[in-house]
Design an enzyme around this catalytic site. Sequence first.
Site, mmCIF file in Angstrom:
data_model
loop_
_atom_site.group_PDB
_atom_site.id
_atom_site.type_symbol
_atom_site.label_atom_id
_atom_site.label_comp_id
_atom_site.label_asym_id
_atom_site.label_seq_id
_atom_site.Cartn_x
_atom_site.Cartn_y
_atom_site.Cartn_z
ATOM 1 N N ARG A 1 3.406 -11.094 9.518
ATOM 2 C CA ARG A 1 4.321 -12.231 9.374
ATOM 3 C C ARG A 1 3.902 -13.131 8.208
ATOM 4 O O ARG A 1 4.751 -13.665 7.484
ATOM 5 C CB ARG A 1 4.348 -13.024 10.688
ATOM 6 C CG ARG A 1 5.380 -14.150 10.743
ATOM 7 C CD ARG A 1 5.505 -14.676 12.175
ATOM 8 N NE ARG A 1 6.512 -15.721 12.281
ATOM 9 C CZ ARG A 1 6.240 -17.017 12.372
ATOM 10 N NH1 ARG A 1 4.972 -17.431 12.371
ATOM 11 N NH2 ARG A 1 7.201 -17.901 12.486
ATOM 12 N N VAL B 1 9.092 -16.617 -0.374
ATOM 13 C CA VAL B 1 9.031 -17.896 -1.093
ATOM 14 C C VAL B 1 8.366 -17.665 -2.450
ATOM 15 O O VAL B 1 7.143 -17.515 -2.539
ATOM 16 C CB VAL B 1 8.257 -18.956 -0.277
ATOM 17 C CG1 VAL B 1 8.231 -20.278 -1.028
ATOM 18 C CG2 VAL B 1 8.896 -19.139 1.086
ATOM 19 N N ASN C 1 6.798 -22.279 9.574
ATOM 20 C CA ASN C 1 5.375 -21.951 9.688
ATOM 21 C C ASN C 1 4.572 -22.903 10.561
ATOM 22 O O ASN C 1 3.588 -22.505 11.183
ATOM 23 C CB ASN C 1 4.733 -21.925 8.289
ATOM 24 C CG ASN C 1 5.314 -20.844 7.403
ATOM 25 O OD1 ASN C 1 5.600 -19.745 7.860
ATOM 26 N ND2 ASN C 1 5.503 -21.162 6.119
ATOM 27 N N HIS D 1 9.275 -6.650 14.721
ATOM 28 C CA HIS D 1 9.293 -7.335 16.017
ATOM 29 C C HIS D 1 9.072 -6.361 17.174
ATOM 30 O O HIS D 1 9.300 -6.707 18.327
ATOM 31 C CB HIS D 1 10.594 -8.109 16.201
ATOM 32 C CG HIS D 1 10.669 -9.345 15.353
ATOM 33 N ND1 HIS D 1 11.811 -10.105 15.230
ATOM 34 C CD2 HIS D 1 9.735 -9.954 14.576
ATOM 35 C CE1 HIS D 1 11.576 -11.131 14.407
ATOM 36 N NE2 HIS D 1 10.323 -11.050 14.003
ATOM 37 N N THR D 2 8.611 -5.180 16.868
ATOM 38 C CA THR D 2 8.201 -4.236 17.903
ATOM 39 C C THR D 2 6.824 -4.589 18.447
ATOM 40 O O THR D 2 6.364 -3.988 19.406
ATOM 41 C CB THR D 2 8.201 -2.791 17.367
ATOM 42 O OG1 THR D 2 7.883 -1.891 18.427
ATOM 43 C CG2 THR D 2 7.170 -2.609 16.255
ATOM 44 N N PRO E 1 14.108 -16.349 6.546
ATOM 45 C CA PRO E 1 15.100 -16.139 7.610
ATOM 46 C C PRO E 1 14.633 -16.761 8.923
ATOM 47 O O PRO E 1 13.469 -16.639 9.290
ATOM 48 C CB PRO E 1 15.174 -14.616 7.717
ATOM 49 C CG PRO E 1 14.749 -14.126 6.370
ATOM 50 C CD PRO E 1 13.695 -15.095 5.913
ATOM 51 N N HIS F 1 6.394 -14.081 5.214
ATOM 52 C CA HIS F 1 6.711 -15.472 4.887
ATOM 53 C C HIS F 1 6.208 -15.853 3.508
ATOM 54 O O HIS F 1 6.752 -16.762 2.872
ATOM 55 C CB HIS F 1 6.137 -16.412 5.949
ATOM 56 C CG HIS F 1 6.943 -16.450 7.209
ATOM 57 N ND1 HIS F 1 6.995 -17.554 8.039
ATOM 58 C CD2 HIS F 1 7.740 -15.530 7.787
ATOM 59 C CE1 HIS F 1 7.794 -17.300 9.071
ATOM 60 N NE2 HIS F 1 8.246 -16.067 8.938
ATOM 61 N N ASP F 2 5.188 -15.180 3.029
ATOM 62 C CA ASP F 2 4.713 -15.408 1.670
ATOM 63 C C ASP F 2 5.711 -14.862 0.656
ATOM 64 O O ASP F 2 6.130 -15.561 -0.266
ATOM 65 C CB ASP F 2 3.347 -14.741 1.481
ATOM 66 C CG ASP F 2 2.785 -14.946 0.083
ATOM 67 O OD1 ASP F 2 2.890 -16.076 -0.450
ATOM 68 O OD2 ASP F 2 2.237 -13.985 -0.484
#
Length: 330
Positions: free
Chosen positions: A65, A73, A97, A196-197, A166, A69-70
């Site tokens: 994650r 952006v 975050n 998301h597993t 997102p 998230h890096d």
Amino acid sequence: MKTLSFPSLFVLTSFFLGAIQLHVSNAQLNATFYSNTCPNVSAIVQNVIQQALQSDPRIGASLIRLHFHDCFVDGCDASILLDNNGTLRSEKDAAPNTNSARGFDVVDKIKTAVENSCPGIVSCADILALAAESSVSLSGGPSWNVLLGRRDSKTANQAGANTSIPAPFESLSNITAKFTAVGLNINDLVALSGAHTFGRAQCRLFSSRLYNFSGSGNPDPSLNTTYLATLRQICPQNGSTTALANLDFTTPNTFDNNYFSNLQTNQGLLQSDQELFSTPGAATISIVNTFSSNQNAFFQSFAQSMINMGNISPLTGTNGEIRSDCKKVN
């Protein structure tokens, strides 16, 4: 997993710019970047994560994650790792975050181990990319040759983190626009959602689906009623907003394709998950069906989509720096 309504012109412009940058970066990043300067870097990263998993089964999902998230952006530049200072507003404090991004301590341990072996060589951005691959492969998922050669940014973009990542309560069209803006397509969107597993999510990210979906005073109609009852036990109406639920209730710590089978029975935890299958006429539905019936197809697509994501606007050559401490610029 930096929320959005891009004007269409901006989306278009970003897409074409992204496509140009992706083309350039593919030529610059390569799997053997450290073969002479730090040949054991992959093994070092994997060893630290293997140790961390023994006491924290969530850590793999948390590390992938961070990479996600890096990259969303300003590209994969380790900007998410920078702490606040006098002039820099950390992305750690952005809405997607704050009080949820985790694993920074493990990244620091990896960085220390890498610096001990080959000081001043490996970027924090590359460590995040390697950590994502190790986290997946150590949890039963695919492995892939991570392309390397990124450098670290000297700044962060908290405002960008608030708009570009997102969000779990966004519509499929909004999330698709965010992927398009960084040069990723629908297949990438579905494949990467498959992360998301494994991992967990806090009640605050999905509780509106349980009690007051879209202000209706009722639960999300796309939510399986048995699953709804289970989730309400974990997240009572006035309970803790930070209590955790498994993103995949069947095999919560294993990287497999059960996530997609869960969507087919309306047992996706987050709105952004379930909309991949429950949005009428969506192009994502057939991809979900494919990945649910064929784990190998999912694994192959996931590995390629991780490479695609890792190619978003990296700093290379003389741009950026190799941070000696991932939390601050040199």
